[in-house]
Scaffold this motif. Structure first.
Motif, PDB file in Angstrom:
ATOM      1  N   THR A 136       0.828  -1.207   0.000  1.00  0.00           N
ATOM      2  CA  THR A 136       0.000   0.000   0.000  1.00  0.00           C
ATOM      3  C   THR A 136       0.860   1.254   0.000  1.00  0.00           C
ATOM      4  OG1 THR A 136      -1.734  -1.170   1.220  1.00  0.00           O
ATOM      5  CG2 THR A 136      -1.822   1.233   1.214  1.00  0.00           C
ATOM      6  N   ALA A 137       1.939   1.232   0.777  1.00  0.00           N
ATOM      7  CA  ALA A 137       2.824   2.396   0.856  1.00  0.00           C
ATOM      8  C   ALA A 137       3.460   2.701  -0.491  1.00  0.00           C
ATOM      9  CB  ALA A 137       3.904   2.160   1.906  1.00  0.00           C
ATOM     10  N   THR A 138       3.855   1.644  -1.219  1.00  0.00           N
ATOM     11  CA  THR A 138       4.454   1.857  -2.542  1.00  0.00           C
ATOM     12  C   THR A 138       3.469   2.515  -3.494  1.00  0.00           C
ATOM     13  OG1 THR A 138       5.874  -0.074  -2.222  1.00  0.00           O
ATOM     14  CG2 THR A 138       5.605   0.731  -4.471  1.00  0.00           C
ATOM     15  N   GLY A 139       2.219   2.033  -3.471  1.00  0.00           N
ATOM     16  CA  GLY A 139       1.198   2.639  -4.314  1.00  0.00           C
ATOM     17  C   GLY A 139       0.913   4.079  -3.936  1.00  0.00           C
ATOM     18  N   ARG A 140       0.869   4.354  -2.639  1.00  0.00           N
ATOM     19  CA  ARG A 140       0.599   5.722  -2.194  1.00  0.00           C
ATOM     20  C   ARG A 140       1.753   6.659  -2.575  1.00  0.00           C
ATOM     21  NH1 ARG A 140      -3.095   5.670   2.136  1.00  0.00           N
ATOM     22  NH2 ARG A 140      -4.685   4.085   1.646  1.00  0.00           N
ATOM     23  N   LEU A 141       2.987   6.173  -2.468  1.00  0.00           N
ATOM     24  CA  LEU A 141       4.124   7.009  -2.857  1.00  0.00           C
ATOM     25  C   LEU A 141       4.094   7.314  -4.351  1.00  0.00           C
ATOM     26  CD1 LEU A 141       7.072   5.516  -0.750  1.00  0.00           C
ATOM     27  CD2 LEU A 141       5.910   7.711  -0.428  1.00  0.00           C
ATOM     28  N   ALA A 142       3.628   6.364  -5.155  1.00  0.00           N
ATOM     29  CA  ALA A 142       3.485   6.614  -6.593  1.00  0.00           C
ATOM     30  C   ALA A 142       2.455   7.710  -6.840  1.00  0.00           C
ATOM     31  CB  ALA A 142       3.085   5.334  -7.316  1.00  0.00           C
ATOM     32  N   VAL A 143       1.360   7.689  -6.071  1.00  0.00           N
ATOM     33  CA  VAL A 143       0.353   8.743  -6.178  1.00  0.00           C
ATOM     34  C   VAL A 143       0.952  10.090  -5.776  1.00  0.00           C
ATOM     35  CG1 VAL A 143      -1.833   9.595  -5.232  1.00  0.00           C
ATOM     36  CG2 VAL A 143      -1.583   7.180  -5.822  1.00  0.00           C
ATOM     37  N   VAL A 144       1.754  10.085  -4.739  1.00  0.00           N
ATOM     38  CA  VAL A 144       2.387  11.322  -4.274  1.00  0.00           C
ATOM     39  C   VAL A 144       3.287  11.902  -5.362  1.00  0.00           C
ATOM     40  CG1 VAL A 144       4.061  12.272  -2.641  1.00  0.00           C
ATOM     41  CG2 VAL A 144       2.251  10.746  -1.834  1.00  0.00           C
ATOM     42  N   VAL A 145       4.108  11.049  -5.992  1.00  0.00           N
ATOM     43  CA  VAL A 145       4.994  11.517  -7.055  1.00  0.00           C
ATOM     44  C   VAL A 145       4.183  12.114  -8.202  1.00  0.00           C
ATOM     45  CG1 VAL A 145       6.675  10.802  -8.799  1.00  0.00           C
ATOM     46  CG2 VAL A 145       6.855   9.931  -6.465  1.00  0.00           C
ATOM     47  N   GLY A 146       3.099  11.439  -8.573  1.00  0.00           N
ATOM     48  CA  GLY A 146       2.252  11.963  -9.641  1.00  0.00           C
ATOM     49  C   GLY A 146       1.652  13.308  -9.285  1.00  0.00           C
ATOM     50  N   TYR A 147       1.212  13.463  -8.046  1.00  0.00           N
ATOM     51  CA  TYR A 147       0.612  14.733  -7.655  1.00  0.00           C
ATOM     52  C   TYR A 147       1.661  15.840  -7.591  1.00  0.00           C
ATOM     53  CZ  TYR A 147      -1.791  18.353  -5.078  1.00  0.00           C
ATOM     54  OH  TYR A 147      -2.328  19.559  -4.711  1.00  0.00           O
ATOM     55  N   VAL A 148       2.857  15.535  -7.090  1.00  0.00           N
ATOM     56  CA  VAL A 148       3.918  16.543  -7.053  1.00  0.00           C
ATOM     57  C   VAL A 148       4.239  17.023  -8.458  1.00  0.00           C
ATOM     58  CG1 VAL A 148       6.353  16.945  -6.501  1.00  0.00           C
ATOM     59  CG2 VAL A 148       4.900  15.711  -4.895  1.00  0.00           C
ATOM     60  N   PHE A 149       4.259  16.091  -9.411  1.00  0.00           N
ATOM     61  CA  PHE A 149       4.516  16.477 -10.802  1.00  0.00           C
ATOM     62  C   PHE A 149       3.405  17.400 -11.319  1.00  0.00           C
ATOM     63  CE2 PHE A 149       3.606  15.534 -15.323  1.00  0.00           C
ATOM     64  CZ  PHE A 149       4.746  16.098 -15.888  1.00  0.00           C
ATOM     65  N   VAL A 150       2.161  17.045 -11.063  1.00  0.00           N
ATOM     66  CA  VAL A 150       1.042  17.874 -11.522  1.00  0.00           C
ATOM     67  C   VAL A 150       1.094  19.257 -10.870  1.00  0.00           C
ATOM     68  CG1 VAL A 150      -1.472  18.120 -11.497  1.00  0.00           C
ATOM     69  CG2 VAL A 150      -0.446  15.922 -12.073  1.00  0.00           C
ATOM     70  N   SER A 151       1.442  19.306  -9.598  1.00  0.00           N
ATOM     71  CA  SER A 151       1.493  20.592  -8.903  1.00  0.00           C
ATOM     72  C   SER A 151       2.592  21.494  -9.442  1.00  0.00           C
ATOM     73  CB  SER A 151       1.686  20.368  -7.396  1.00  0.00           C
ATOM     74  OG  SER A 151       2.965  19.813  -7.124  1.00  0.00           O
ATOM     75  N   GLN A 152       3.602  20.905 -10.102  1.00  0.00           N
ATOM     76  CA  GLN A 152       4.683  21.697 -10.665  1.00  0.00           C
ATOM     77  C   GLN A 152       4.416  22.120 -12.109  1.00  0.00           C
ATOM     78  OE1 GLN A 152       7.071  22.872  -8.985  1.00  0.00           O
ATOM     79  NE2 GLN A 152       6.993  21.642  -7.119  1.00  0.00           N
ATOM     80  N   LEU A 153       3.243  21.760 -12.650  1.00  0.00           N
ATOM     81  CA  LEU A 153       2.934  22.138 -14.028  1.00  0.00           C
ATOM     82  C   LEU A 153       2.832  23.646 -14.199  1.00  0.00           C
ATOM     83  CD1 LEU A 153       0.294  19.459 -15.158  1.00  0.00           C
ATOM     84  CD2 LEU A 153       2.677  19.679 -15.887  1.00  0.00           C
ATOM     85  N   VAL A 154       2.466  24.361 -13.150  1.00  0.00           N
ATOM     86  CA  VAL A 154       2.395  25.815 -13.236  1.00  0.00           C
ATOM     87  C   VAL A 154       3.790  26.392 -13.447  1.00  0.00           C
ATOM     88  CG1 VAL A 154       1.721  27.935 -12.062  1.00  0.00           C
ATOM     89  CG2 VAL A 154       0.348  25.873 -11.792  1.00  0.00           C
ATOM     90  N   THR A 155       4.762  25.877 -12.699  1.00  0.00           N
ATOM     91  CA  THR A 155       6.152  26.308 -12.903  1.00  0.00           C
ATOM     92  C   THR A 155       6.619  25.963 -14.309  1.00  0.00           C
ATOM     93  OG1 THR A 155       6.641  26.007 -10.551  1.00  0.00           O
ATOM     94  CG2 THR A 155       8.505  26.073 -12.052  1.00  0.00           C
ATOM     95  N   ALA A 156       6.247  24.770 -14.780  1.00  0.00           N
ATOM     96  CA  ALA A 156       6.610  24.373 -16.145  1.00  0.00           C
ATOM     97  C   ALA A 156       6.000  25.322 -17.166  1.00  0.00           C
ATOM     98  CB  ALA A 156       6.159  22.938 -16.410  1.00  0.00           C
ATOM     99  N   GLY A 157       4.738  25.688 -16.978  1.00  0.00           N
ATOM    100  CA  GLY A 157       4.080  26.606 -17.896  1.00  0.00           C
ATOM    101  C   GLY A 157       4.720  27.982 -17.889  1.00  0.00           C
ATOM    102  N   LEU A 158       5.041  28.493 -16.703  1.00  0.00           N
ATOM    103  CA  LEU A 158       5.709  29.789 -16.605  1.00  0.00           C
ATOM    104  C   LEU A 158       7.054  29.759 -17.314  1.00  0.00           C
ATOM    105  CD1 LEU A 158       4.986  30.769 -12.881  1.00  0.00           C
ATOM    106  CD2 LEU A 158       4.268  32.054 -14.907  1.00  0.00           C
ATOM    107  N   ALA A 159       7.846  28.716 -17.049  1.00  0.00           N
ATOM    108  CA  ALA A 159       9.173  28.615 -17.638  1.00  0.00           C
ATOM    109  C   ALA A 159       9.100  28.502 -19.153  1.00  0.00           C
ATOM    110  CB  ALA A 159       9.907  27.413 -17.046  1.00  0.00           C
ATOM    111  N   PHE A 160       8.161  27.687 -19.641  1.00  0.00           N
ATOM    112  CA  PHE A 160       8.047  27.480 -21.088  1.00  0.00           C
ATOM    113  C   PHE A 160       7.579  28.753 -21.781  1.00  0.00           C
ATOM    114  CE2 PHE A 160       6.156  25.500 -24.931  1.00  0.00           C
ATOM    115  CZ  PHE A 160       7.287  24.843 -25.368  1.00  0.00           C
TER     116      PHE A 160
END
Length: 305
Positions: free
Chosen positions: A192-216
């Motif tokens: 369960t922890a491995t699956g939850r950490l995968a969800v966390v990584v995915g959410y961190v990536f999505v939350s950084q899309l604003v920075t990606a958009g600004l930079a691009f």
């Protein structure tokens, strides 16, 4: 007998206008396909060979070792105050150590590779005076931006996966393989922890899309890579500062930084998804607007470098 006027009249009818773009359909070479120009694999190989990519990968891979040494020198991180936090459980297992690495890096360190990979990509071509040659290949402008954006986002995601994977390996060697201990009590089994950490990584990536958009977007507006990268990082920091101003009240809900740690709700015995859903919707909305602005501005840009 033909006259000079007759020849001039014939030239006007057959050669098209002397100045400006031709009014008829443009001729292309046999076999040319716009969709096949600048393949993703070519752009990916180019970016992987760059020194800044290797340096950033080295920094992210080194962070778990630095934290492990810090815990070894400083002792058990727990028991320093009456409030138990995720940091206090860092040495409980490899899963806890990976979660702590994400916690300490999500606010700033992971912002840097996203801004670097998405902000340096177009501006660096302009600074090298190679952008106009790419467009003269000819690579359509939309195709050029699409290839660079996909590769930039792909490298950003790879950076966010690299950190917890290395941290999980280092933490397992140092503290053992075990369940994810929750600071408020209870634990998640390893699967369960491995699956939850995968969800966390995915959410961190999505939350950084604003920075990606600004930079691009900034990368399409300037010929200075440092300006695009630094501008995106600076604006992200401003957002974090504004989120700390509690006097703004509910206005902070419209700041992407306000939801950047909503992933903590995913590592609970009974996860709460509402915060992550709101954060995802906000980040994706802002990012789509910024990406659209980047494509629009670059389509109208007079490329001279």
């Amino acid at each position: 007998m033909s006259t000079l006027a007759d020849h001039a009249d014939h030239a006007d009818r057959t050669d098209g206008p002397v100045r400006g773009e031709p009014t008829g359909p443009r001729e292309t070479a046999s076999g040319y396909r716009a969709g096949r120009t600048l393949p993703l694999r070519v752009e990916l190989v180019r970016q992987l060979k760059r020194r800044r990519t290797l340096v950033m990968a080295g920094i992210l891979a080194a962070l778990p070792f630095v934290l492990a040494v810090a815990f070894a020198v400083g002792g058990d991180p727990g028991g320093r105050n009456d409030r138990v936090t995720l940091m206090d459980t860092a040495t409980a297992s490899g899963a806890n150590f990976a979660a702590v690495n994400l916690f300490v890096s999500a606010g700033f360190l992971l912002v840097v590779p996203v801004a670097l990979f998405c902000g340096d990509t177009v501006a660096s071509e302009a600074s090298w005076s190679s952008l106009r040659y790419l467009l003269a290949a000819p690579v359509p402008r939309a195709r050029l931006l699409w290839s660079k954006l996909v590769v930039g986002l792909g490298l950003s995601l790879a950076a966010m996966v690299l950190l917890p994977v290395v941290a999980l390996a280092v933490g397992t060697v140092a503290y053992g393989w075990g369940p994810l201990q929750i600071p408020t009590g209870g634990a998640l089994d390893t699967a369960t922890a491995t699956g939850r950490l995968a969800v966390v990584v995915g959410y961190v990536f999505v939350s950084q899309l604003v920075t990606a958009g600004l930079a691009f977007w900034l990368s399409t507006r300037t010929d200075a890579p440092l300006g695009a990268v630094g501008g995106a990082v600076g604006l992200t920091i401003v957002g974090n500062v504004l989120d700390a101003v509690t006097a703004l009240g509910h206005w902070r809900d419209f700041l992407p930084a306000h939801w950047q740690f909503a992933w903590a709700d995913a590592v609970q015995p009974h996860p709460e998804w509402s915060g992550m859903i709101q954060g995802t919707a906000l980040s994706v909305g802002y990012a789509l607007v910024l990406f659209a602005l980047a494509f629009r501005s670059f389509a109208r840009k007079d490329v001279v470098s």
